[in-house]
Motif scaffolding. Structure first.
Motif, PDB file in Angstrom:
ATOM      1  N   LEU A   1       2.248 -10.449  19.690  1.00 41.42           N
ATOM      2  CA  LEU A   1       1.045 -10.051  18.949  1.00 41.42           C
ATOM      3  C   LEU A   1       0.428  -8.789  19.554  1.00 41.42           C
ATOM      4  O   LEU A   1       0.570  -8.525  20.759  1.00 41.42           O
ATOM      5  CB  LEU A   1       0.033 -11.190  18.929  1.00 41.42           C
ATOM      6  CG  LEU A   1      -0.593 -11.599  20.270  1.00 41.42           C
ATOM      7  CD1 LEU A   1      -1.943 -10.894  20.474  1.00 41.42           C
ATOM      8  CD2 LEU A   1      -0.796 -13.103  20.335  1.00 41.42           C
ATOM      9  N   PHE A   2      -0.232  -8.012  18.737  1.00 41.60           N
ATOM     10  CA  PHE A   2      -0.956  -6.813  19.189  1.00 41.60           C
ATOM     11  C   PHE A   2      -2.017  -6.488  18.154  1.00 41.60           C
ATOM     12  O   PHE A   2      -1.933  -6.933  16.997  1.00 41.60           O
ATOM     13  CB  PHE A   2       0.004  -5.626  19.379  1.00 41.60           C
ATOM     14  CG  PHE A   2       0.729  -5.229  18.117  1.00 41.60           C
ATOM     15  CD1 PHE A   2       0.194  -4.292  17.253  1.00 41.60           C
ATOM     16  CD2 PHE A   2       1.949  -5.810  17.779  1.00 41.60           C
ATOM     17  CE1 PHE A   2       0.843  -3.933  16.072  1.00 41.60           C
ATOM     18  CE2 PHE A   2       2.611  -5.459  16.609  1.00 41.60           C
ATOM     19  CZ  PHE A   2       2.061  -4.525  15.754  1.00 41.60           C
ATOM     20  N   TYR A   3      -3.018  -5.708  18.557  1.00 38.88           N
ATOM     21  CA  TYR A   3      -4.078  -5.307  17.626  1.00 38.88           C
ATOM     22  C   TYR A   3      -4.274  -3.798  17.602  1.00 38.88           C
ATOM     23  O   TYR A   3      -5.265  -3.302  17.085  1.00 38.88           O
ATOM     24  CB  TYR A   3      -5.392  -6.025  17.986  1.00 38.88           C
ATOM     25  CG  TYR A   3      -5.279  -7.514  17.756  1.00 38.88           C
ATOM     26  CD1 TYR A   3      -5.286  -8.034  16.464  1.00 38.88           C
ATOM     27  CD2 TYR A   3      -5.068  -8.384  18.814  1.00 38.88           C
ATOM     28  CE1 TYR A   3      -5.129  -9.388  16.226  1.00 38.88           C
ATOM     29  CE2 TYR A   3      -4.911  -9.747  18.594  1.00 38.88           C
ATOM     30  CZ  TYR A   3      -4.936 -10.241  17.302  1.00 38.88           C
ATOM     31  OH  TYR A   3      -4.763 -11.584  17.071  1.00 38.88           O
ATOM     32  N   ASN A   4      -3.307  -3.079  18.158  1.00 40.49           N
ATOM     33  CA  ASN A   4      -3.343  -1.625  18.174  1.00 40.49           C
ATOM     34  C   ASN A   4      -2.053  -1.130  17.531  1.00 40.49           C
ATOM     35  O   ASN A   4      -0.975  -1.243  18.126  1.00 40.49           O
ATOM     36  CB  ASN A   4      -3.464  -1.137  19.631  1.00 40.49           C
ATOM     37  CG  ASN A   4      -3.585   0.367  19.728  1.00 40.49           C
ATOM     38  OD1 ASN A   4      -3.220   1.092  18.800  1.00 40.49           O
ATOM     39  ND2 ASN A   4      -4.085   0.841  20.847  1.00 40.49           N
ATOM     40  N   ALA A   5      -2.148  -0.612  16.322  1.00 44.72           N
ATOM     41  CA  ALA A   5      -0.950  -0.185  15.588  1.00 44.72           C
ATOM     42  C   ALA A   5      -0.174   0.895  16.336  1.00 44.72           C
ATOM     43  O   ALA A   5       1.059   0.951  16.256  1.00 44.72           O
ATOM     44  CB  ALA A   5      -1.338   0.316  14.198  1.00 44.72           C
TER      45      ALA A   5
END
Length: 284
Positions: A173-177
Protein backbone atom coordinates in the motif's frame (compact mmCIF):
# COMPACT_ATOMS: atom_id res chain seq x y z
CA UNK A 1 -13.32 6.88 -15.27
CA UNK A 2 -13.72 3.94 -17.61
CA UNK A 3 -15.70 0.94 -16.43
CA UNK A 4 -13.19 -1.22 -18.33
CA UNK A 5 -10.44 -0.62 -15.77
CA UNK A 6 -9.17 -3.99 -14.50
CA UNK A 7 -8.96 -4.64 -10.76
CA UNK A 8 -8.58 -7.48 -8.30
CA UNK A 9 -9.43 -7.96 -4.62
CA UNK A 10 -7.56 -9.40 -1.65
CA UNK A 11 -9.09 -11.40 1.21
CA UNK A 12 -7.73 -13.14 4.29
CA UNK A 13 -8.95 -16.44 5.77
CA UNK A 14 -11.59 -15.62 8.43
CA UNK A 15 -10.17 -15.86 11.95
CA UNK A 16 -13.46 -16.36 13.79
CA UNK A 17 -16.66 -18.35 13.25
CA UNK A 18 -18.49 -15.02 12.86
CA UNK A 19 -16.07 -13.95 10.14
CA UNK A 20 -16.53 -17.24 8.31
CA UNK A 21 -20.31 -16.90 8.50
CA UNK A 22 -20.17 -13.39 6.99
CA UNK A 23 -17.75 -14.27 4.20
CA UNK A 24 -20.19 -15.69 1.57
CA UNK A 25 -22.37 -12.56 1.63
CA UNK A 26 -19.29 -10.32 1.45
CA UNK A 27 -17.95 -12.35 -1.47
CA UNK A 28 -21.16 -12.03 -3.44
CA UNK A 29 -21.21 -8.25 -2.97
CA UNK A 30 -17.58 -7.95 -4.06
CA UNK A 31 -17.91 -10.41 -6.95
CA UNK A 32 -20.81 -8.37 -8.34
CA UNK A 33 -18.30 -5.59 -9.19
CA UNK A 34 -16.56 -7.89 -11.70
CA UNK A 35 -13.01 -8.33 -10.34
CA UNK A 36 -10.39 -10.06 -12.45
CA UNK A 37 -9.55 -12.35 -9.52
CA UNK A 38 -9.50 -12.65 -5.73
CA UNK A 39 -6.24 -13.30 -3.89
CA UNK A 40 -6.27 -15.08 -0.53
CA UNK A 41 -3.53 -14.38 2.00
CA UNK A 42 -1.39 -16.83 3.92
CA UNK A 43 -0.99 -16.25 7.66
CA UNK A 44 2.21 -15.35 9.48
CA UNK A 45 4.38 -18.47 9.95
CA UNK A 46 1.90 -20.34 7.75
CA UNK A 47 -0.75 -20.18 10.46
CA UNK A 48 -3.58 -19.86 7.94
CA UNK A 49 -2.40 -22.38 5.34
CA UNK A 50 -5.49 -24.55 5.71
CA UNK A 51 -7.67 -21.47 5.88
CA UNK A 52 -6.16 -20.22 2.62
CA UNK A 53 -7.29 -23.33 0.75
CA UNK A 54 -10.74 -23.33 2.38
CA UNK A 55 -11.24 -19.62 1.66
CA UNK A 56 -10.06 -20.05 -1.91
CA UNK A 57 -12.55 -22.84 -2.49
CA UNK A 58 -15.29 -20.72 -0.91
CA UNK A 59 -14.49 -17.94 -3.39
CA UNK A 60 -14.72 -20.30 -6.35
CA UNK A 61 -17.88 -21.99 -5.05
CA UNK A 62 -19.72 -18.78 -4.13
CA UNK A 63 -18.65 -16.53 -7.01
CA UNK A 64 -17.09 -18.50 -9.86
CA UNK A 65 -14.35 -15.84 -9.97
CA UNK A 66 -10.72 -16.93 -10.35
CA UNK A 67 -8.86 -17.15 -7.03
CA UNK A 68 -5.12 -16.91 -6.35
CA UNK A 69 -3.64 -18.30 -3.13
CA UNK A 70 -0.66 -16.68 -1.44
CA UNK A 71 2.30 -18.97 -0.80
CA UNK A 72 5.09 -17.96 1.59
CA UNK A 73 8.58 -19.17 2.37
CA UNK A 74 8.13 -19.01 6.16
CA UNK A 75 8.81 -22.43 7.67
CA UNK A 76 8.16 -24.18 4.35
CA UNK A 77 9.88 -27.25 3.00
CA UNK A 78 10.20 -28.15 -0.65
CA UNK A 79 7.99 -31.18 -0.05
CA UNK A 80 5.29 -29.09 1.63
CA UNK A 81 5.27 -26.44 -1.11
CA UNK A 82 5.23 -29.15 -3.78
CA UNK A 83 2.18 -30.74 -2.15
CA UNK A 84 0.38 -27.38 -1.94
CA UNK A 85 1.12 -26.60 -5.58
CA UNK A 86 -0.25 -29.98 -6.65
CA UNK A 87 -3.33 -29.45 -4.50
CA UNK A 88 -3.96 -26.03 -6.03
CA UNK A 89 -3.31 -27.26 -9.56
CA UNK A 90 -5.78 -30.11 -9.04
CA UNK A 91 -8.31 -27.52 -7.83
CA UNK A 92 -7.98 -25.58 -11.09
CA UNK A 93 -5.83 -22.75 -9.75
CA UNK A 94 -3.78 -20.98 -12.41
CA UNK A 95 -2.41 -18.02 -10.46
CA UNK A 96 -0.13 -17.90 -7.39
CA UNK A 97 1.07 -14.96 -5.26
CA UNK A 98 4.58 -15.97 -4.13
CA UNK A 99 6.00 -14.15 -1.09
CA UNK A 100 8.73 -14.44 1.48
CA UNK A 101 6.14 -13.80 4.19
CA UNK A 102 6.22 -11.89 7.45
CA UNK A 103 9.11 -12.87 9.68
CA UNK A 104 8.49 -13.68 13.35
CA UNK A 105 9.17 -10.81 15.74
CA UNK A 106 12.20 -12.67 17.11
CA UNK A 107 13.91 -13.01 13.71
CA UNK A 108 17.32 -11.36 13.39
CA UNK A 109 17.96 -12.37 9.79
CA UNK A 110 16.20 -11.06 6.67
CA UNK A 111 15.96 -14.64 5.45
CA UNK A 112 12.87 -16.72 6.20
CA UNK A 113 13.33 -19.86 8.32
CA UNK A 114 12.81 -23.03 6.29
CA UNK A 115 14.12 -24.45 3.02
CA UNK A 116 13.08 -21.34 1.05
CA UNK A 117 14.63 -18.17 2.45
CA UNK A 118 13.59 -15.58 -0.14
CA UNK A 119 10.70 -15.21 -2.57
CA UNK A 120 12.91 -15.55 -5.65
CA UNK A 121 13.75 -19.10 -4.52
CA UNK A 122 10.05 -19.90 -4.21
CA UNK A 123 9.33 -18.43 -7.66
CA UNK A 124 12.14 -20.48 -9.20
CA UNK A 125 10.83 -23.67 -7.56
CA UNK A 126 7.31 -23.08 -8.91
CA UNK A 127 8.70 -22.56 -12.41
CA UNK A 128 10.97 -25.62 -12.17
CA UNK A 129 8.16 -27.88 -10.99
CA UNK A 130 5.18 -26.54 -12.98
CA UNK A 131 6.60 -24.63 -15.92
CA UNK A 132 4.23 -21.92 -17.15
CA UNK A 133 1.06 -23.44 -15.66
CA UNK A 134 0.82 -20.77 -12.96
CA UNK A 135 0.85 -17.03 -13.47
CA UNK A 136 3.08 -15.84 -10.63
CA UNK A 137 2.66 -12.51 -8.87
CA UNK A 138 5.21 -11.23 -6.35
CA UNK A 139 5.37 -8.27 -3.98
CA UNK A 140 6.90 -4.88 -4.77
CA UNK A 141 7.71 -2.04 -2.38
CA UNK A 142 7.68 1.41 -4.05
CA UNK A 143 8.85 2.98 -0.76
CA UNK A 144 11.26 0.15 0.22
CA UNK A 145 10.62 -2.92 2.31
CA UNK A 146 10.90 -1.95 6.01
CA UNK A 147 13.54 -4.65 6.60
CA UNK A 148 15.70 -3.83 3.57
CA UNK A 149 19.21 -2.46 4.15
CA UNK A 150 18.67 0.29 1.59
CA UNK A 151 16.54 1.07 -1.44
CA UNK A 152 19.09 -0.24 -3.94
CA UNK A 153 19.37 -3.59 -2.16
CA UNK A 154 15.58 -3.80 -2.03
CA UNK A 155 15.27 -3.15 -5.75
CA UNK A 156 17.97 -5.71 -6.54
CA UNK A 157 15.98 -8.31 -4.60
CA UNK A 158 12.83 -7.39 -6.52
CA UNK A 159 14.73 -7.80 -9.79
CA UNK A 160 15.84 -11.29 -8.73
CA UNK A 161 12.19 -12.29 -8.20
CA UNK A 162 11.29 -11.19 -11.72
CA UNK A 163 14.34 -12.92 -13.21
CA UNK A 164 13.33 -16.11 -11.38
CA UNK A 165 10.10 -16.16 -13.37
CA UNK A 166 7.52 -13.77 -11.88
CA UNK A 167 4.94 -12.47 -14.37
CA UNK A 168 3.75 -9.45 -12.40
CA UNK A 169 4.04 -7.67 -9.06
CA UNK A 170 1.50 -6.26 -6.63
CA UNK A 171 2.77 -3.36 -4.59
CA UNK A 172 2.52 -2.71 -0.90
CA UNK A 173 0.00 0.00 0.00
CA UNK A 174 1.04 3.63 -0.56
CA UNK A 175 -0.61 7.05 -0.61
CA UNK A 176 1.89 8.92 -2.77
CA UNK A 177 1.42 8.27 -6.49
CA UNK A 178 4.92 9.55 -7.25
CA UNK A 179 6.37 6.63 -5.28
CA UNK A 180 4.63 4.21 -7.65
CA UNK A 181 5.57 6.07 -10.83
CA UNK A 182 9.20 6.41 -9.71
CA UNK A 183 9.39 2.68 -8.96
CA UNK A 184 7.82 1.80 -12.32
CA UNK A 185 10.27 4.08 -14.14
CA UNK A 186 13.16 2.37 -12.36
CA UNK A 187 11.80 -0.99 -13.52
CA UNK A 188 11.70 0.19 -17.13
CA UNK A 189 15.29 1.44 -16.92
CA UNK A 190 16.35 -1.92 -15.46
CA UNK A 191 14.70 -3.81 -18.33
CA UNK A 192 11.91 -5.23 -16.15
CA UNK A 193 8.78 -5.76 -18.24
CA UNK A 194 6.62 -7.43 -15.56
CA UNK A 195 3.37 -5.57 -14.88
CA UNK A 196 3.49 -3.49 -11.68
CA UNK A 197 0.02 -3.43 -10.12
CA UNK A 198 -0.59 -0.86 -7.36
CA UNK A 199 -1.97 -2.22 -4.09
CA UNK A 200 -4.75 0.04 -2.80
CA UNK A 201 -5.77 0.20 0.86
CA UNK A 202 -9.10 1.97 1.59
CA UNK A 203 -8.99 4.35 4.57
CA UNK A 204 -11.64 3.40 7.12
CA UNK A 205 -10.18 4.55 10.43
CA UNK A 206 -7.47 6.69 11.98
CA UNK A 207 -5.74 4.21 14.27
CA UNK A 208 -5.83 1.28 11.85
CA UNK A 209 -4.29 3.23 8.97
CA UNK A 210 -1.53 4.47 11.29
CA UNK A 211 -0.86 0.84 12.21
CA UNK A 212 -0.95 -0.43 8.62
CA UNK A 213 1.44 2.21 7.32
CA UNK A 214 3.83 1.87 10.28
CA UNK A 215 3.99 -1.92 9.89
CA UNK A 216 4.84 -1.86 6.20
CA UNK A 217 6.99 1.26 6.11
CA UNK A 218 4.60 3.25 3.92
CA UNK A 219 4.44 7.03 4.14
CA UNK A 220 1.15 8.58 5.25
CA UNK A 221 1.32 12.20 4.08
CA UNK A 222 1.08 14.65 6.97
CA UNK A 223 -1.97 16.45 5.58
CA UNK A 224 -3.87 13.15 5.41
CA UNK A 225 -2.81 12.10 8.90
CA UNK A 226 -3.80 15.44 10.46
CA UNK A 227 -7.21 15.43 8.77
CA UNK A 228 -7.88 11.83 9.82
CA UNK A 229 -6.88 12.67 13.37
CA UNK A 230 -9.35 15.53 13.36
CA UNK A 231 -12.15 13.32 11.97
CA UNK A 232 -11.49 10.16 14.00
CA UNK A 233 -14.61 10.62 16.16
CA UNK A 234 -16.85 11.40 13.16
CA UNK A 235 -17.01 8.09 11.31
CA UNK A 236 -19.19 9.21 8.35
CA UNK A 237 -16.99 12.23 7.70
CA UNK A 238 -13.82 10.15 8.01
CA UNK A 239 -15.15 7.59 5.53
CA UNK A 240 -16.08 10.33 3.07
CA UNK A 241 -12.64 11.90 3.38
CA UNK A 242 -10.87 8.55 3.14
CA UNK A 243 -12.82 7.59 0.02
CA UNK A 244 -12.05 10.95 -1.57
CA UNK A 245 -8.31 10.65 -0.87
CA UNK A 246 -7.96 7.08 -2.13
CA UNK A 247 -10.21 7.66 -5.15
CA UNK A 248 -8.07 10.64 -6.14
CA UNK A 249 -4.96 8.46 -5.81
CA UNK A 250 -6.56 5.79 -8.02
CA UNK A 251 -7.60 8.36 -10.62
CA UNK A 252 -4.01 9.58 -10.83
CA UNK A 253 -2.74 6.02 -11.19
CA UNK A 254 -5.31 5.14 -13.86
CA UNK A 255 -4.44 8.27 -15.85
CA UNK A 256 -0.81 7.19 -15.54
CA UNK A 257 -1.58 3.90 -17.29
CA UNK A 258 -1.55 1.26 -14.56
CA UNK A 259 -2.36 -2.25 -15.80
CA UNK A 260 -4.79 -2.92 -12.95
CA UNK A 261 -5.63 -2.03 -9.33
CA UNK A 262 -5.48 -4.46 -6.41
CA UNK A 263 -7.77 -3.53 -3.50
CA UNK A 264 -7.00 -4.76 0.01
CA UNK A 265 -10.55 -5.40 1.21
CA UNK A 266 -9.82 -6.51 4.82
CA UNK A 267 -12.83 -8.82 4.27
CA UNK A 268 -15.23 -5.90 4.12
CA UNK A 269 -17.36 -5.08 1.09
CA UNK A 270 -18.37 -1.47 1.75
CA UNK A 271 -14.96 0.31 1.52
CA UNK A 272 -14.16 -1.26 -1.84
CA UNK A 273 -17.70 -0.76 -3.15
CA UNK A 274 -17.47 2.93 -2.22
CA UNK A 275 -14.22 3.26 -4.14
CA UNK A 276 -15.55 1.43 -7.20
CA UNK A 277 -18.58 3.71 -7.19
CA UNK A 278 -16.43 6.85 -6.82
CA UNK A 279 -14.19 5.72 -9.68
CA UNK A 280 -16.99 4.46 -11.90
CA UNK A 281 -15.30 1.08 -12.34
CA UNK A 282 -16.76 -2.40 -12.20
CA UNK A 283 -20.28 -3.52 -12.91
CA UNK A 284 -23.11 -1.24 -11.80
Amino acid sequence: MSTSQKFSLELFPPRTPEGAAKLPATLKQLAATGPEFFSVTYGALGSDQNGTYETLMTVVRETGVEAAPHLTCIGSTRMHIAALLNQYRDAGVKRIVALRGDLPATAYSPAAPGEFHFANELVAFIRESHGDHFRIEVAAYPEMHPQADNISADFAHFKRKVEAGADAAITQLFYNADAYFSFRERCVKAGISAAIVPGIMPITGYQNILRFTANCGADLPRWIRLRLEELQDDKPALLDFGTEVVARLCETLIKGGVPSLHFYTINQADPTLRLCSALGIGRR
